[in-house]
Scaffold this motif. Structure first.
Motif, mmCIF file in Angstrom:
data_model
loop_
_atom_site.group_PDB
_atom_site.id
_atom_site.type_symbol
_atom_site.label_atom_id
_atom_site.label_comp_id
_atom_site.label_asym_id
_atom_site.label_seq_id
_atom_site.Cartn_x
_atom_site.Cartn_y
_atom_site.Cartn_z
ATOM 1 N N PRO A 36 0.797 -1.229 0.000
ATOM 2 C CA PRO A 36 0.000 0.000 0.000
ATOM 3 C C PRO A 36 0.829 1.278 0.000
ATOM 4 O O PRO A 36 0.488 2.239 -0.702
ATOM 5 C CB PRO A 36 -0.821 -0.127 1.292
ATOM 6 N N LYS A 37 1.902 1.317 0.764
ATOM 7 C CA LYS A 37 2.732 2.525 0.807
ATOM 8 C C LYS A 37 3.351 2.812 -0.555
ATOM 9 O O LYS A 37 3.490 3.969 -0.954
ATOM 10 C CB LYS A 37 3.829 2.382 1.866
ATOM 11 N N GLN A 38 3.719 1.761 -1.279
ATOM 12 C CA GLN A 38 4.283 1.938 -2.601
ATOM 13 C C GLN A 38 3.232 2.452 -3.575
ATOM 14 O O GLN A 38 3.527 3.276 -4.459
ATOM 15 C CB GLN A 38 4.871 0.623 -3.117
ATOM 16 N N VAL A 39 1.993 2.003 -3.416
ATOM 17 C CA VAL A 39 0.899 2.503 -4.261
ATOM 18 C C VAL A 39 0.771 4.016 -4.091
ATOM 19 O O VAL A 39 0.640 4.760 -5.066
ATOM 20 C CB VAL A 39 -0.430 1.799 -3.914
ATOM 21 N N LEU A 40 0.829 4.484 -2.856
ATOM 22 C CA LEU A 40 0.719 5.920 -2.592
ATOM 23 C C LEU A 40 1.880 6.689 -3.213
ATOM 24 O O LEU A 40 1.690 7.781 -3.762
ATOM 25 C CB LEU A 40 0.664 6.179 -1.083
ATOM 26 N N LYS A 41 3.077 6.133 -3.135
ATOM 27 C CA LYS A 41 4.246 6.793 -3.733
ATOM 28 C C LYS A 41 4.096 6.905 -5.245
ATOM 29 O O LYS A 41 4.428 7.932 -5.842
ATOM 30 C CB LYS A 41 5.520 6.026 -3.387
ATOM 31 N N ALA A 370 -7.701 4.378 -10.306
ATOM 32 C CA ALA A 370 -7.350 2.977 -10.061
ATOM 33 C C ALA A 370 -6.540 2.847 -8.780
ATOM 34 O O ALA A 370 -6.796 1.968 -7.946
ATOM 35 C CB ALA A 370 -6.571 2.420 -11.248
ATOM 36 N N GLY A 371 -5.555 3.720 -8.610
ATOM 37 C CA GLY A 371 -4.713 3.655 -7.425
ATOM 38 C C GLY A 371 -5.496 3.813 -6.137
ATOM 39 O O GLY A 371 -5.194 3.163 -5.125
ATOM 40 N N SER A 372 -6.527 4.662 -6.164
ATOM 41 C CA SER A 372 -7.312 4.876 -4.952
ATOM 42 C C SER A 372 -7.997 3.594 -4.496
ATOM 43 O O SER A 372 -8.099 3.320 -3.296
ATOM 44 C CB SER A 372 -8.350 5.982 -5.178
ATOM 45 N N GLU A 373 -8.449 2.788 -5.451
ATOM 46 C CA GLU A 373 -9.099 1.526 -5.098
ATOM 47 C C GLU A 373 -8.079 0.416 -4.832
ATOM 48 O O GLU A 373 -8.291 -0.430 -3.954
ATOM 49 C CB GLU A 373 -10.073 1.105 -6.205
ATOM 50 N N VAL A 374 -6.994 0.410 -5.574
ATOM 51 C CA VAL A 374 -5.942 -0.591 -5.344
ATOM 52 C C VAL A 374 -5.355 -0.415 -3.938
ATOM 53 O O VAL A 374 -5.106 -1.381 -3.218
ATOM 54 C CB VAL A 374 -4.844 -0.491 -6.417
ATOM 55 N N TYR A 375 -5.145 0.827 -3.537
ATOM 56 C CA TYR A 375 -4.636 1.106 -2.199
ATOM 57 C C TYR A 375 -5.583 0.539 -1.135
ATOM 58 O O TYR A 375 -5.155 -0.147 -0.191
ATOM 59 C CB TYR A 375 -4.468 2.611 -2.003
ATOM 60 N N GLN A 376 -6.866 0.798 -1.277
ATOM 61 C CA GLN A 376 -7.834 0.292 -0.319
ATOM 62 C C GLN A 376 -7.868 -1.244 -0.319
ATOM 63 O O GLN A 376 -8.001 -1.881 0.733
ATOM 64 C CB GLN A 376 -9.239 0.836 -0.622
ATOM 65 N N LEU A 377 -7.720 -1.823 -1.490
ATOM 66 C CA LEU A 377 -7.762 -3.275 -1.617
ATOM 67 C C LEU A 377 -6.643 -3.937 -0.835
ATOM 68 O O LEU A 377 -6.861 -4.914 -0.104
ATOM 69 C CB LEU A 377 -7.687 -3.661 -3.097
#
Length: 380
Positions: A36-41, A370-377
């Motif tokens: 998740p942290k990498q998704v945010l980056k 997409a990232g917003s949902e992938v992060y939550q996932l």
């Protein structure tokens, strides 16, 4: 004797090291975990690059940037709002507000054209955050006029004569979520009634019940490309992503929610069967052999929609998560070292070409959504 044992031990160490390197090197990308942290980056890098390059010319004619209220930027704002909600500070919200202020919170210039309504989605989301009615009054006035004076143009698209109704599938991302959001925040059922009537007319016209996909417009119905029906990736991405934006505005189990959920589930089941081995979706969804080049915008919208479905409990995680994982890892591999999302197909209406060093603002918007949902996932 001691020296022989030392040499033997070193030899075993070398074999173990080589084996470990081999395992690491040959682990398939889609088998690696998403952090998740990498998704945010990755989202931050892409968002920052896009804001810095917001007034670049991209793919229209190379002479002037998109108007800030253009549909291209409207799609960007949809994703940017979702990123702003995840970011650690309000600078992204402030940037979006600066856009709204510059545009005086007006929709774009064509009264009936769905593309020119897309920016209204951002206005409404900022209203939800700041409770400033000036942000949405022009959008309300624009939609009210259309409802009170509905277009009498036919639903077919003939030589681009009829763009007052949702005659092309992209429109289902642009305008319907605006109406659904207004219905939610005002309680006025007219927005829902109008939206449902027009959405059903477009779906009856463009949805292929056999393939569970949408034709871009009626000019593609019945056409074949080397034996393949032509279903444009980004066009179907517009629809699929838009479905989630609409469903977000209606109670689970309501008549409206169930109508859109039925279409959504049909498309989702189809999409996981036609993802490429590399993780993207081909620009012509049923013709991977003809269009092997990756394409980021359609892939990002599909990733957004599928991750949303898992997060909202309407798609089985075990069935759909591997598809999302492969798609997200493909998307992040298209990000340049500067933060630009590559392989975004230029503006068009059909399968075409994409390049690793070319992007577009709507691609960034889709990626951030997409990232917003992938992060939550994966945060779960």
């Amino acid at each position: 004797m001691i020296q022989d044992k030392k040499n033997h031990f070193r030899l075993i160490q070398c074999f173990l090291l080589v084996g470990a390197i081999g395992i690491f090197h040959f682990t398939p990308l889609h088998a690696q975990k998403i952090k998740p942290k990498q998704v945010l980056k990755e989202m931050e890098a892409v968002a920052d690059w896009q804001i810095e390059h917001f007034r670049d010319t991209f793919s229209i004619d190379g002479k002037k940037p998109h108007h800030i209220a253009d549909w291209t930027n409207g799609a960007l704002y949809v994703g940017m709002v979702k990123w702003a909600a995840l970011a650690q500070d309000d600078r992204y919200y402030e940037w979006l507000k600066s856009v709204g202020n510059e545009q005086d919170w007006q929709l774009h210039w064509r009264k009936y054209h769905a593309d020119d309504h897309a920016i209204g989605q951002m206005y409404i989301e900022l209203f939800r955050k700041y409770s400033d009615s000036t942000m949405i009054l022009p959008t309300i006035q624009g939609m009210d006029y259309i409802i009170d004076h509905p277009s009498e143009e036919p639903i077919t698209l003939d030589n681009y004569q009829h763009l007052e109704r949702w005659t092309w599938c992209d429109a289902l991302f642009m305008a319907p979520p605006v109406l659904a959001k207004l219905a939610n925040i005002t309680g006025d059922e007219r927005y829902t009634d109008f939206m449902m009537r027009e959405y059903q007319a477009t779906t009856d016209h463009l949805f292929d019940p056999t393939e569970k996909l949408y034709y871009r417009d009626n000019s593609y119905i019945g056409k074949l490309d080397h034996g393949h029906k032509i279903f444009w990736s980004r066009g179907n991405g517009w629809v699929f992503g838009g479905l989630t934006l609409i469903m977000d505005e209606y109670p689970v189990g309501s008549e409206e929610y169930n109508y859109f959920l039925d279409i959504y589930k049909q498309m989702a089941a189809k999409l996981i069967t036609i993802q490429t081995p590399e993780g993207h979706w081909a620009m012509s969804l049923l013709a991977q052999d003809l269009y092997p080049t990756p394409e980021a915008s359609g892939t990002a919208f599909f990733t957004f929609g599928l991750a949303w479905g898992i997060n909202h409990g309407v798609l089985d995680r075990a069935t759909y998560e591997p598809t999302v994982r492969k798609a997200w890892q493909a998307l992040t591999s298209y990000i340049t070292k500067d933060g630009m999302l590559g392989y975004v197909q230029p503006i068009g209406a059909a399968p075409g070409s994409a390049w690793p060093d070319k992007t577009e603002v709507y691609g960034t918007g889709a990626f951030l959504a997409a990232g917003s949902e992938v992060y939550q996932l994966y945060k779960k």
